[in-house]
Design an enzyme around this catalytic site. Structure first.
Site, PDB file in Angstrom:
ATOM      1  CE1 TYR A  98      54.844  68.693  48.106  1.00  0.00           C
ATOM      2  CE2 TYR A  98      52.968  67.226  47.858  1.00  0.00           C
ATOM      3  CZ  TYR A  98      53.849  68.142  47.327  1.00  0.00           C
ATOM      4  OH  TYR A  98      53.725  68.515  46.005  1.00  0.00           O
ATOM      5  CE  LYS A 116      47.355  62.663  48.202  1.00  0.00           C
ATOM      6  NZ  LYS A 116      48.286  62.421  47.128  1.00  0.00           N
ATOM      7  CG  ASP A 164      47.062  69.035  53.881  1.00  0.00           C
ATOM      8  OD1 ASP A 164      46.100  68.461  53.314  1.00  0.00           O
ATOM      9  OD2 ASP A 164      48.148  69.261  53.318  1.00  0.00           O
TER      10      ASP A 164
HETATM   11  C1  PLP Z   1      48.824  66.065  52.846  1.00  0.00           C
HETATM   12  C2  PLP Z   1      48.872  66.547  51.431  1.00  0.00           C
HETATM   13  N1  PLP Z   1      48.527  67.817  51.146  1.00  0.00           N
HETATM   14  C3  PLP Z   1      48.538  68.299  49.904  1.00  0.00           C
HETATM   15  C4  PLP Z   1      48.938  67.521  48.849  1.00  0.00           C
HETATM   16  C5  PLP Z   1      48.961  68.106  47.488  1.00  0.00           C
HETATM   17  O1  PLP Z   1      47.969  67.559  46.697  1.00  0.00           O
HETATM   18  P1  PLP Z   1      48.088  67.556  45.101  1.00  0.00           P
HETATM   19  O2  PLP Z   1      49.189  66.618  44.748  1.00  0.00           O
HETATM   20  O3  PLP Z   1      46.739  67.100  44.659  1.00  0.00           O
HETATM   21  O4  PLP Z   1      48.368  68.954  44.687  1.00  0.00           O
HETATM   22  C6  PLP Z   1      49.319  66.181  49.094  1.00  0.00           C
HETATM   23  C7  PLP Z   1      49.741  65.247  48.046  1.00  0.00           C
HETATM   24  O5  PLP Z   1      50.078  65.466  47.018  1.00  0.00           O
HETATM   25  C8  PLP Z   1      49.293  65.699  50.410  1.00  0.00           C
HETATM   26  O6  PLP Z   1      49.656  64.449  50.695  1.00  0.00           O
HETATM   27  N1  FVT Z   2      52.746  61.466  49.151  1.00  0.00           N
HETATM   28  C1  FVT Z   2      53.098  62.199  48.027  1.00  0.00           C
HETATM   29  C2  FVT Z   2      51.953  62.608  47.237  1.00  0.00           C
HETATM   30  O1  FVT Z   2      50.858  62.260  47.548  1.00  0.00           O
HETATM   31  C3  FVT Z   2      52.232  63.439  46.077  1.00  0.00           C
HETATM   32  C4  FVT Z   2      51.992  62.775  44.795  1.00  0.00           C
HETATM   33  C5  FVT Z   2      52.604  63.615  43.723  1.00  0.00           C
HETATM   34  O2  FVT Z   2      53.162  64.667  44.015  1.00  0.00           O
HETATM   35  O3  FVT Z   2      52.556  63.186  42.569  1.00  0.00           O
END
Ligand code: PLP
Ligand code: FVT
Length: 433
Positions: free
Chosen positions: A145, A268, A240
Protein backbone atom coordinates in the site's frame (compact mmCIF):
# COMPACT_ATOMS: atom_id res chain seq x y z
CA UNK A 1 -13.85 -2.56 31.21
CA UNK A 2 -16.76 -0.17 30.73
CA UNK A 3 -19.20 -0.56 27.89
CA UNK A 4 -18.44 1.60 24.92
CA UNK A 5 -21.79 3.36 25.16
CA UNK A 6 -20.59 6.89 24.45
CA UNK A 7 -18.38 5.63 21.62
CA UNK A 8 -21.39 3.88 20.09
CA UNK A 9 -23.42 7.11 20.26
CA UNK A 10 -20.64 9.12 18.68
CA UNK A 11 -20.10 6.48 15.98
CA UNK A 12 -23.79 6.54 15.06
CA UNK A 13 -23.80 10.36 14.96
CA UNK A 14 -20.57 10.47 12.95
CA UNK A 15 -21.94 8.09 10.35
CA UNK A 16 -24.61 10.71 9.56
CA UNK A 17 -22.06 13.33 8.55
CA UNK A 18 -18.79 11.51 7.80
CA UNK A 19 -18.70 8.56 5.34
CA UNK A 20 -18.68 5.43 7.47
CA UNK A 21 -18.22 7.63 10.54
CA UNK A 22 -14.44 7.84 10.06
CA UNK A 23 -11.87 9.95 8.26
CA UNK A 24 -9.91 6.89 7.16
CA UNK A 25 -11.51 3.48 6.46
CA UNK A 26 -9.06 1.43 8.55
CA UNK A 27 -10.42 3.03 11.73
CA UNK A 28 -13.96 1.74 11.25
CA UNK A 29 -13.63 -1.89 12.46
CA UNK A 30 -15.18 -2.93 9.17
CA UNK A 31 -13.29 -6.22 9.00
CA UNK A 32 -13.69 -7.17 12.66
CA UNK A 33 -17.15 -5.72 13.30
CA UNK A 34 -18.33 -3.68 16.25
CA UNK A 35 -17.79 -0.12 17.40
CA UNK A 36 -14.40 1.58 17.42
CA UNK A 37 -13.59 3.29 20.71
CA UNK A 38 -13.71 7.06 20.30
CA UNK A 39 -10.49 8.36 21.76
CA UNK A 40 -10.33 11.09 24.37
CA UNK A 41 -6.55 11.16 24.87
CA UNK A 42 -3.27 9.28 24.53
CA UNK A 43 -0.46 9.12 27.05
CA UNK A 44 2.67 7.01 26.75
CA UNK A 45 1.68 3.48 25.73
CA UNK A 46 -2.00 4.09 26.43
CA UNK A 47 -5.11 5.28 24.68
CA UNK A 48 -8.11 6.38 26.75
CA UNK A 49 -11.57 6.35 25.25
CA UNK A 50 -14.58 8.56 25.94
CA UNK A 51 -16.13 5.86 28.14
CA UNK A 52 -13.14 5.85 30.47
CA UNK A 53 -11.48 2.66 29.17
CA UNK A 54 -7.71 2.39 28.94
CA UNK A 55 -5.96 0.41 26.21
CA UNK A 56 -2.32 -0.57 25.72
CA UNK A 57 -1.83 0.73 22.18
CA UNK A 58 0.00 -1.35 19.58
CA UNK A 59 -1.03 0.57 16.46
CA UNK A 60 0.28 3.94 17.66
CA UNK A 61 -1.59 6.09 15.15
CA UNK A 62 -0.64 3.50 12.48
CA UNK A 63 3.04 3.81 13.15
CA UNK A 64 4.21 7.39 13.76
CA UNK A 65 4.39 7.35 17.56
CA UNK A 66 7.63 5.46 18.07
CA UNK A 67 8.10 7.17 21.45
CA UNK A 68 4.47 6.69 22.50
CA UNK A 69 1.71 9.26 22.90
CA UNK A 70 2.43 12.78 24.09
CA UNK A 71 6.12 12.25 24.80
CA UNK A 72 6.95 15.07 27.25
CA UNK A 73 9.83 16.47 25.17
CA UNK A 74 7.76 16.45 21.98
CA UNK A 75 4.86 18.13 23.79
CA UNK A 76 7.15 20.78 25.26
CA UNK A 77 8.77 21.52 21.90
CA UNK A 78 5.32 21.87 20.33
CA UNK A 79 4.11 24.10 23.15
CA UNK A 80 6.99 26.46 22.52
CA UNK A 81 6.62 26.26 18.74
CA UNK A 82 2.91 27.03 18.64
CA UNK A 83 3.50 30.38 20.36
CA UNK A 84 5.60 31.37 17.36
CA UNK A 85 2.69 30.76 14.96
CA UNK A 86 1.24 27.73 13.24
CA UNK A 87 2.24 28.21 9.60
CA UNK A 88 4.16 30.77 7.55
CA UNK A 89 4.21 29.60 3.94
CA UNK A 90 7.81 30.80 3.86
CA UNK A 91 11.04 28.90 4.46
CA UNK A 92 12.34 28.16 7.95
CA UNK A 93 15.53 26.88 9.53
CA UNK A 94 13.49 24.03 11.00
CA UNK A 95 12.94 22.58 7.53
CA UNK A 96 16.68 22.64 6.92
CA UNK A 97 17.29 20.94 10.25
CA UNK A 98 14.79 18.15 9.62
CA UNK A 99 16.11 17.65 6.07
CA UNK A 100 19.64 17.31 7.43
CA UNK A 101 18.53 15.04 10.25
CA UNK A 102 16.80 12.63 7.87
CA UNK A 103 19.66 12.74 5.35
CA UNK A 104 22.11 12.01 8.13
CA UNK A 105 19.99 9.08 9.32
CA UNK A 106 19.30 7.53 5.91
CA UNK A 107 22.27 6.14 3.94
CA UNK A 108 22.56 7.40 0.38
CA UNK A 109 19.88 10.06 0.71
CA UNK A 110 21.07 13.33 -0.84
CA UNK A 111 18.03 15.60 -1.05
CA UNK A 112 14.55 15.55 0.44
CA UNK A 113 11.25 17.41 -0.04
CA UNK A 114 8.64 17.56 2.73
CA UNK A 115 4.97 16.99 1.95
CA UNK A 116 1.92 16.34 4.15
CA UNK A 117 1.28 12.61 3.82
CA UNK A 118 2.74 9.35 2.61
CA UNK A 119 0.25 9.46 -0.26
CA UNK A 120 1.69 12.72 -1.51
CA UNK A 121 5.19 11.36 -1.10
CA UNK A 122 4.67 8.29 -3.31
CA UNK A 123 2.63 10.26 -5.85
CA UNK A 124 5.42 12.81 -6.19
CA UNK A 125 8.21 10.23 -6.25
CA UNK A 126 6.56 8.53 -9.22
CA UNK A 127 6.18 11.86 -10.99
CA UNK A 128 9.93 12.38 -10.61
CA UNK A 129 10.66 8.85 -11.81
CA UNK A 130 8.51 9.33 -14.90
CA UNK A 131 10.09 12.68 -15.63
CA UNK A 132 13.60 11.33 -15.13
CA UNK A 133 13.11 8.36 -17.45
CA UNK A 134 10.53 9.70 -19.89
CA UNK A 135 8.66 6.42 -19.38
CA UNK A 136 5.02 5.95 -18.28
CA UNK A 137 4.77 2.62 -16.45
CA UNK A 138 5.41 1.68 -12.84
CA UNK A 139 5.70 -1.71 -11.20
CA UNK A 140 4.12 -2.19 -7.79
CA UNK A 141 3.50 -5.28 -5.71
CA UNK A 142 0.10 -6.73 -4.91
CA UNK A 143 -0.79 -6.07 -1.27
CA UNK A 144 1.73 -3.25 -0.89
CA UNK A 145 0.00 0.00 0.00
CA UNK A 146 1.45 3.33 -1.04
CA UNK A 147 -1.45 5.65 -0.27
CA UNK A 148 -4.62 6.41 -2.17
CA UNK A 149 -3.64 8.33 -5.31
CA UNK A 150 -4.85 6.88 -8.59
CA UNK A 151 -1.80 5.20 -10.07
CA UNK A 152 -0.99 3.22 -6.92
CA UNK A 153 -4.48 2.41 -5.66
CA UNK A 154 -4.35 -0.76 -7.68
CA UNK A 155 -4.34 -4.18 -6.03
CA UNK A 156 -3.47 -2.37 -2.83
CA UNK A 157 -3.08 -3.63 0.72
CA UNK A 158 -4.24 -2.08 4.00
CA UNK A 159 -7.94 -1.10 4.14
CA UNK A 160 -8.34 -1.88 0.44
CA UNK A 161 -7.51 -5.51 1.21
CA UNK A 162 -10.20 -5.67 3.90
CA UNK A 163 -12.78 -4.25 1.52
CA UNK A 164 -12.29 -7.32 -0.66
CA UNK A 165 -11.95 -4.98 -3.65
CA UNK A 166 -8.34 -3.90 -3.80
CA UNK A 167 -9.13 -1.93 -6.95
CA UNK A 168 -11.17 1.15 -6.16
CA UNK A 169 -13.89 2.40 -8.49
CA UNK A 170 -13.21 5.96 -9.57
CA UNK A 171 -9.54 5.39 -10.36
CA UNK A 172 -8.89 6.76 -13.84
CA UNK A 173 -8.44 3.79 -16.20
CA UNK A 174 -5.49 5.56 -17.82
CA UNK A 175 -3.70 5.86 -14.50
CA UNK A 176 -4.28 2.22 -13.62
CA UNK A 177 -3.27 1.02 -17.09
CA UNK A 178 0.28 2.18 -16.54
CA UNK A 179 0.58 0.30 -13.25
CA UNK A 180 1.86 -3.26 -13.42
CA UNK A 181 0.95 -5.21 -10.26
CA UNK A 182 3.12 -8.21 -9.47
CA UNK A 183 3.27 -10.73 -6.62
CA UNK A 184 5.53 -9.63 -3.75
CA UNK A 185 8.73 -11.61 -3.35
CA UNK A 186 8.52 -12.94 -6.92
CA UNK A 187 11.60 -11.92 -8.89
CA UNK A 188 10.64 -14.08 -11.86
CA UNK A 189 7.49 -12.00 -12.28
CA UNK A 190 9.62 -8.85 -12.19
CA UNK A 191 12.02 -10.23 -14.79
CA UNK A 192 9.09 -11.16 -17.03
CA UNK A 193 7.51 -7.71 -16.68
CA UNK A 194 10.80 -6.10 -17.67
CA UNK A 195 11.22 -8.54 -20.55
CA UNK A 196 7.87 -7.43 -21.92
CA UNK A 197 7.82 -3.73 -21.01
CA UNK A 198 11.38 -2.88 -19.95
CA UNK A 199 11.71 0.24 -22.09
CA UNK A 200 8.38 1.56 -20.75
CA UNK A 201 8.97 1.11 -17.01
CA UNK A 202 9.95 4.25 -15.13
CA UNK A 203 10.17 2.72 -11.67
CA UNK A 204 9.63 -0.18 -9.35
CA UNK A 205 8.08 0.94 -6.07
CA UNK A 206 8.20 -1.47 -3.16
CA UNK A 207 7.61 -1.66 0.55
CA UNK A 208 11.01 -3.19 1.33
CA UNK A 209 9.45 -4.70 4.43
CA UNK A 210 5.76 -5.04 3.65
CA UNK A 211 3.47 -3.85 6.42
CA UNK A 212 0.11 -3.47 4.74
CA UNK A 213 -0.90 -7.11 4.22
CA UNK A 214 0.17 -7.95 7.73
CA UNK A 215 3.93 -7.94 8.31
CA UNK A 216 5.67 -9.73 5.44
CA UNK A 217 9.45 -9.81 5.13
CA UNK A 218 11.31 -9.73 1.83
CA UNK A 219 12.85 -13.07 0.92
CA UNK A 220 16.63 -13.08 0.87
CA UNK A 221 17.70 -11.72 -2.51
CA UNK A 222 14.37 -10.10 -3.42
CA UNK A 223 15.42 -6.51 -2.80
CA UNK A 224 18.89 -7.13 -4.24
CA UNK A 225 17.22 -8.56 -7.33
CA UNK A 226 15.00 -5.49 -7.71
CA UNK A 227 18.10 -3.32 -7.47
CA UNK A 228 19.95 -5.16 -10.20
CA UNK A 229 16.98 -5.56 -12.56
CA UNK A 230 16.04 -1.87 -12.35
CA UNK A 231 19.69 -0.84 -12.93
CA UNK A 232 19.96 -3.12 -15.90
CA UNK A 233 16.88 -1.58 -17.52
CA UNK A 234 17.40 2.07 -16.59
CA UNK A 235 14.37 2.16 -14.27
CA UNK A 236 14.40 3.75 -10.82
CA UNK A 237 14.05 1.77 -7.62
CA UNK A 238 11.77 3.51 -5.11
CA UNK A 239 11.79 2.27 -1.52
CA UNK A 240 8.52 3.22 0.15
CA UNK A 241 9.63 3.42 3.77
CA UNK A 242 6.63 5.42 4.99
CA UNK A 243 5.78 2.58 7.37
CA UNK A 244 9.11 0.84 7.98
CA UNK A 245 11.34 3.93 8.02
CA UNK A 246 12.95 4.51 11.43
CA UNK A 247 11.42 1.26 12.63
CA UNK A 248 13.88 -1.21 11.09
CA UNK A 249 17.24 -2.02 12.68
CA UNK A 250 19.63 0.68 11.53
CA UNK A 251 16.68 2.97 10.86
CA UNK A 252 15.85 2.00 7.29
CA UNK A 253 15.63 -0.83 4.81
CA UNK A 254 18.48 0.82 2.92
CA UNK A 255 20.68 0.48 6.01
CA UNK A 256 19.39 -2.89 7.18
CA UNK A 257 19.58 -4.66 3.84
CA UNK A 258 22.48 -2.61 2.47
CA UNK A 259 20.67 -1.51 -0.68
CA UNK A 260 20.87 1.89 -2.30
CA UNK A 261 17.51 2.94 -3.78
CA UNK A 262 17.25 5.86 -6.24
CA UNK A 263 14.27 7.42 -4.48
CA UNK A 264 12.79 6.97 -1.03
CA UNK A 265 9.43 7.89 0.45
CA UNK A 266 8.99 8.53 4.14
CA UNK A 267 6.22 9.62 6.50
CA UNK A 268 4.76 8.56 9.85
CA UNK A 269 7.76 8.57 12.26
CA UNK A 270 9.42 11.64 10.69
CA UNK A 271 6.34 13.73 11.56
CA UNK A 272 6.20 12.74 15.23
CA UNK A 273 2.42 12.35 14.99
CA UNK A 274 1.76 15.45 12.92
CA UNK A 275 0.88 15.25 9.22
CA UNK A 276 4.17 14.78 7.35
CA UNK A 277 5.43 12.80 4.40
CA UNK A 278 8.63 13.21 2.44
CA UNK A 279 10.30 12.01 -0.71
CA UNK A 280 13.95 12.15 -1.47
CA UNK A 281 16.85 10.44 -3.11
CA UNK A 282 19.70 11.09 -5.40
CA UNK A 283 20.50 14.70 -6.19
CA UNK A 284 20.27 14.15 -9.96
CA UNK A 285 16.64 13.13 -9.60
CA UNK A 286 15.56 15.47 -6.81
CA UNK A 287 16.97 18.47 -8.70
CA UNK A 288 14.24 17.83 -11.25
CA UNK A 289 11.71 19.03 -8.65
CA UNK A 290 10.38 22.61 -8.94
CA UNK A 291 11.71 25.22 -8.57
CA UNK A 292 15.14 23.59 -9.04
CA UNK A 293 13.71 21.76 -12.06
CA UNK A 294 10.52 21.39 -14.09
CA UNK A 295 8.61 18.69 -12.14
CA UNK A 296 5.88 20.60 -10.33
CA UNK A 297 4.99 19.71 -6.77
CA UNK A 298 3.83 22.13 -4.07
CA UNK A 299 1.95 22.42 -0.77
CA UNK A 300 0.40 25.22 1.30
CA UNK A 301 1.29 23.50 4.58
CA UNK A 302 4.39 21.56 3.46
CA UNK A 303 7.26 21.92 5.93
CA UNK A 304 4.80 23.18 8.52
CA UNK A 305 6.70 24.46 11.58
CA UNK A 306 4.70 22.43 14.11
CA UNK A 307 5.11 19.26 12.08
CA UNK A 308 8.84 19.91 11.60
CA UNK A 309 9.21 20.52 15.33
CA UNK A 310 7.47 17.29 16.31
CA UNK A 311 9.41 15.27 13.74
CA UNK A 312 12.76 16.75 14.59
CA UNK A 313 12.28 16.29 18.33
CA UNK A 314 11.15 12.70 17.91
CA UNK A 315 14.01 11.77 15.56
CA UNK A 316 16.60 13.31 17.85
CA UNK A 317 15.32 11.33 20.81
CA UNK A 318 15.20 8.19 18.70
CA UNK A 319 18.88 8.65 17.81
CA UNK A 320 20.05 8.82 21.41
CA UNK A 321 22.25 5.86 22.30
CA UNK A 322 20.26 2.77 23.17
CA UNK A 323 16.79 4.12 22.35
CA UNK A 324 16.15 2.16 19.16
CA UNK A 325 17.75 -0.93 20.69
CA UNK A 326 15.38 -0.69 23.65
CA UNK A 327 12.29 -0.50 21.42
CA UNK A 328 13.62 -3.44 19.41
CA UNK A 329 14.23 -5.43 22.60
CA UNK A 330 10.61 -4.94 23.64
CA UNK A 331 9.36 -5.94 20.21
CA UNK A 332 11.43 -9.12 20.34
CA UNK A 333 10.14 -9.85 23.84
CA UNK A 334 6.54 -9.48 22.74
CA UNK A 335 7.07 -11.69 19.70
CA UNK A 336 8.81 -14.35 21.76
CA UNK A 337 6.03 -14.23 24.35
CA UNK A 338 3.33 -14.56 21.70
CA UNK A 339 5.11 -17.52 20.12
CA UNK A 340 5.40 -19.20 23.52
CA UNK A 341 1.63 -18.79 24.01
CA UNK A 342 0.95 -20.27 20.59
CA UNK A 343 3.29 -23.25 21.01
CA UNK A 344 1.96 -24.01 24.48
CA UNK A 345 -1.47 -24.40 22.92
CA UNK A 346 -0.12 -26.48 20.06
CA UNK A 347 -1.26 -23.90 17.52
CA UNK A 348 0.48 -23.74 14.13
CA UNK A 349 0.58 -19.92 14.01
CA UNK A 350 3.68 -17.77 14.47
CA UNK A 351 4.39 -14.16 15.35
CA UNK A 352 7.38 -12.40 13.86
CA UNK A 353 9.08 -9.09 14.34
CA UNK A 354 11.73 -6.87 12.86
CA UNK A 355 12.96 -3.65 14.44
CA UNK A 356 9.90 -2.16 16.14
CA UNK A 357 7.40 -3.87 13.80
CA UNK A 358 5.65 -7.13 14.55
CA UNK A 359 2.88 -9.30 13.17
CA UNK A 360 0.92 -12.48 13.73
CA UNK A 361 -0.87 -14.37 10.99
CA UNK A 362 -3.53 -16.91 11.83
CA UNK A 363 -2.24 -19.10 9.05
CA UNK A 364 -0.52 -22.46 9.36
CA UNK A 365 1.50 -21.77 6.22
CA UNK A 366 4.29 -19.25 5.76
CA UNK A 367 3.12 -15.89 4.43
CA UNK A 368 5.29 -14.31 1.76
CA UNK A 369 2.81 -12.45 -0.48
CA UNK A 370 -0.79 -11.31 -0.88
CA UNK A 371 -2.21 -14.71 -1.83
CA UNK A 372 -0.60 -16.50 1.11
CA UNK A 373 -1.71 -13.70 3.48
CA UNK A 374 -5.29 -14.20 2.33
CA UNK A 375 -5.19 -17.80 3.59
CA UNK A 376 -5.27 -16.48 7.17
CA UNK A 377 -8.25 -17.21 9.38
CA UNK A 378 -9.76 -13.73 9.53
CA UNK A 379 -12.72 -14.97 11.60
CA UNK A 380 -10.33 -16.18 14.31
CA UNK A 381 -8.45 -12.90 14.05
CA UNK A 382 -11.65 -10.89 14.57
CA UNK A 383 -12.51 -12.88 17.69
CA UNK A 384 -8.99 -12.60 19.04
CA UNK A 385 -9.02 -8.86 18.33
CA UNK A 386 -12.24 -8.23 20.26
CA UNK A 387 -11.22 -10.52 23.13
CA UNK A 388 -7.98 -8.54 23.41
CA UNK A 389 -9.73 -5.19 23.18
CA UNK A 390 -12.09 -6.16 25.99
CA UNK A 391 -8.95 -6.89 28.05
CA UNK A 392 -7.54 -3.45 27.36
CA UNK A 393 -5.12 -4.24 24.53
CA UNK A 394 -5.68 -2.48 21.21
CA UNK A 395 -3.98 -3.85 18.10
CA UNK A 396 -4.78 -2.76 14.54
CA UNK A 397 -8.31 -3.94 13.72
CA UNK A 398 -7.35 -6.12 10.78
CA UNK A 399 -5.39 -9.30 10.11
CA UNK A 400 -3.75 -7.42 7.26
CA UNK A 401 -1.99 -4.70 9.25
CA UNK A 402 1.23 -4.59 11.25
CA UNK A 403 1.83 -4.20 14.96
CA UNK A 404 4.05 -1.43 16.29
CA UNK A 405 6.03 -0.85 19.48
CA UNK A 406 7.06 2.33 21.29
CA UNK A 407 9.64 3.42 23.80
CA UNK A 408 6.81 4.11 26.25
CA UNK A 409 5.75 0.46 26.55
CA UNK A 410 7.08 -0.95 29.81
CA UNK A 411 7.94 -4.55 30.60
CA UNK A 412 4.89 -4.52 32.86
CA UNK A 413 2.78 -3.50 29.83
CA UNK A 414 4.25 -6.42 27.90
CA UNK A 415 3.51 -8.84 30.74
CA UNK A 416 -0.08 -7.57 30.91
CA UNK A 417 -0.37 -7.83 27.13
CA UNK A 418 0.87 -11.43 27.06
CA UNK A 419 -1.49 -12.43 29.83
CA UNK A 420 -4.39 -10.81 27.98
CA UNK A 421 -3.26 -12.42 24.71
CA UNK A 422 -3.26 -15.91 26.26
CA UNK A 423 -6.78 -15.46 27.61
CA UNK A 424 -7.95 -13.83 24.39
CA UNK A 425 -6.59 -16.75 22.34
CA UNK A 426 -8.42 -19.25 24.54
CA UNK A 427 -11.65 -17.28 24.28
CA UNK A 428 -11.34 -16.86 20.51
CA UNK A 429 -10.58 -20.55 19.95
CA UNK A 430 -13.48 -21.64 22.14
CA UNK A 431 -15.85 -19.44 20.15
CA UNK A 432 -14.65 -20.67 16.76
CA UNK A 433 -14.99 -24.35 17.64
C1 PLP B 1 4.07 1.99 3.04
C2 PLP B 1 3.09 3.12 3.03
N1 PLP B 1 3.14 4.04 2.05
C3 PLP B 1 2.30 5.07 2.00
C4 PLP B 1 1.31 5.23 2.93
C5 PLP B 1 0.38 6.37 2.82
O1 PLP B 1 0.61 7.30 3.82
P1 PLP B 1 -0.54 8.31 4.29
O2 PLP B 1 -1.58 7.49 4.98
O3 PLP B 1 0.18 9.25 5.20
O4 PLP B 1 -1.05 8.98 3.08
C6 PLP B 1 1.21 4.28 3.98
C7 PLP B 1 0.22 4.36 5.06
O5 PLP B 1 -0.72 4.94 5.09
C8 PLP B 1 2.11 3.21 4.02
O6 PLP B 1 2.05 2.29 4.98
N1 FVT C 1 -1.24 0.24 7.39
C1 FVT C 1 -2.26 1.08 6.98
C2 FVT C 1 -1.93 2.49 7.15
O1 FVT C 1 -0.90 2.80 7.66
C3 FVT C 1 -2.92 3.44 6.68
C4 FVT C 1 -3.58 4.19 7.76
C5 FVT C 1 -4.77 4.88 7.17
O2 FVT C 1 -5.01 4.77 5.97
O3 FVT C 1 -5.49 5.52 7.93
Amino acid sequence: MNDRVRSAELFAASREVIPGGVNSPVRSFRSVGGTPPFIARGEGAYLYDVDGNRYIDYFLSWGPLVLGHAHPEVVEALREAVLRGTSYGAPTELELELAREVIDFYPGLEMIRMVNSGTEATMSALRVARAATGRPKVVKFIGNYHGHHDSLLVRAGSGAMDMGVPDSPGVAPGAARDTLSLPYNDLDAVREAFRQHGDQIAAVIVEPVAGNMGLVLPRPGFLEGLRSITREHGALLVFDEVLCGFRLPGGSAAAHFGIDPDLVTLGKVIGGGLPVGAYGGKRRYMELVAPAGPVYQAGTLSGNPLAMTAGLTQLRILRRPGVMAEIERKTARLVEGLNALLSRRGLPYRAQGIGSLWGLFFSAEPVYDYESALKSDTRLFARFFHALLRRGVYIAPSQFESGFMSLAHTDADLDATLEAAGDALDEALAMVQ
